[in-house]
Design an enzyme around this catalytic site. Sequence first.
Site, PDB file in Angstrom:
ATOM      1  CB  CYS A  78      72.772  84.494 172.207  1.00  0.00           C
ATOM      2  SG  CYS A  78      72.759  84.543 173.877  1.00  0.00           S
ATOM      3  CG  HIS A 172      77.209  86.443 172.158  1.00  0.00           C
ATOM      4  ND1 HIS A 172      76.926  87.578 171.786  1.00  0.00           N
ATOM      5  CD2 HIS A 172      76.341  86.085 173.270  1.00  0.00           C
ATOM      6  CE1 HIS A 172      75.649  87.877 172.429  1.00  0.00           C
ATOM      7  NE2 HIS A 172      75.347  86.964 173.225  1.00  0.00           N
ATOM      8  CD  GLU A 174      78.533  87.900 168.701  1.00  0.00           C
ATOM      9  OE1 GLU A 174      78.349  86.746 168.306  1.00  0.00           O
ATOM     10  OE2 GLU A 174      77.935  88.702 169.507  1.00  0.00           O
TER      11      GLU A 174
HETATM   12  N1  GLN Z   1      69.022  86.615 177.867  1.00  0.00           N
HETATM   13  C1  GLN Z   1      68.714  87.155 176.531  1.00  0.00           C
HETATM   14  C2  GLN Z   1      67.390  87.065 176.057  1.00  0.00           C
HETATM   15  O1  GLN Z   1      66.662  86.528 176.526  1.00  0.00           O
HETATM   16  C3  GLN Z   1      69.734  86.505 175.378  1.00  0.00           C
HETATM   17  C4  GLN Z   1      71.100  87.179 175.746  1.00  0.00           C
HETATM   18  C5  GLN Z   1      72.097  87.296 174.744  1.00  0.00           C
HETATM   19  O2  GLN Z   1      71.651  87.364 173.506  1.00  0.00           O
HETATM   20  N2  GLN Z   1      73.249  87.392 174.799  1.00  0.00           N
HETATM   21  O3  GLN Z   1      66.868  87.654 174.870  1.00  0.00           O
END
Ligand code: GLN
Length: 192
Positions: A78, A172, A174
Amino acid sequence: MTTGVLALQGAFALHEQVLRSLGEPTVQVRRPEHLDGLDRLVIPGGESTTITMLAERTGLIEPLAELVRSGLPVLGTCAGAILLGSRILDGRPDQRCLGAIDITTRRNGYGRQVESFTAQLEVPVLGPPPFRAVCIRAPLLEEVGAGVEVLARLEGRPVLARQGAIMVSTFHPELADDVRLHEHFLGVDVRV
Ligand code: GLN
């Protein structure tokens, strides 16, 4: 073997928990010296702008950039995928990324927090059954370069990809109650 988990902000604790459940020693990375001697690194989800800002403040950003381009196996999830990528859309104007994998990410490309979702994902390298992909304000992988292998797609869009030793997921892992992705990552050859 030791896996570092970047622990500046975000979802690092659960990554550590999953890795330890697999018998893998982990180290929290908060300062440049914590990068010494690592065999692998996980960059967790969180807020990429905050993680980057903290990495700049702690002097981690340059050694981190060097390390992730050195062939060390790295898993970025992410926000971690945003940080490892080569181009960011809808980021802060001064938001840096490390250029370790040839992808363009669009921050919050699936919408806002309320539009977070879970999907059952077919991941051929993990085999059946599907992997539960938890997407929380996930980035979209807008472009993936020719050298990037897409390992899973959701509605046609890449959500898991790899280039050399760098693996990124927009979800994610995890939070999946499923250790297969971490297990797969631990099987990636370490640098010689
Ligand atoms: N929207 C977040 C960002 O731009 C990322 C979201 C996440 O890691 N769950 O950093």
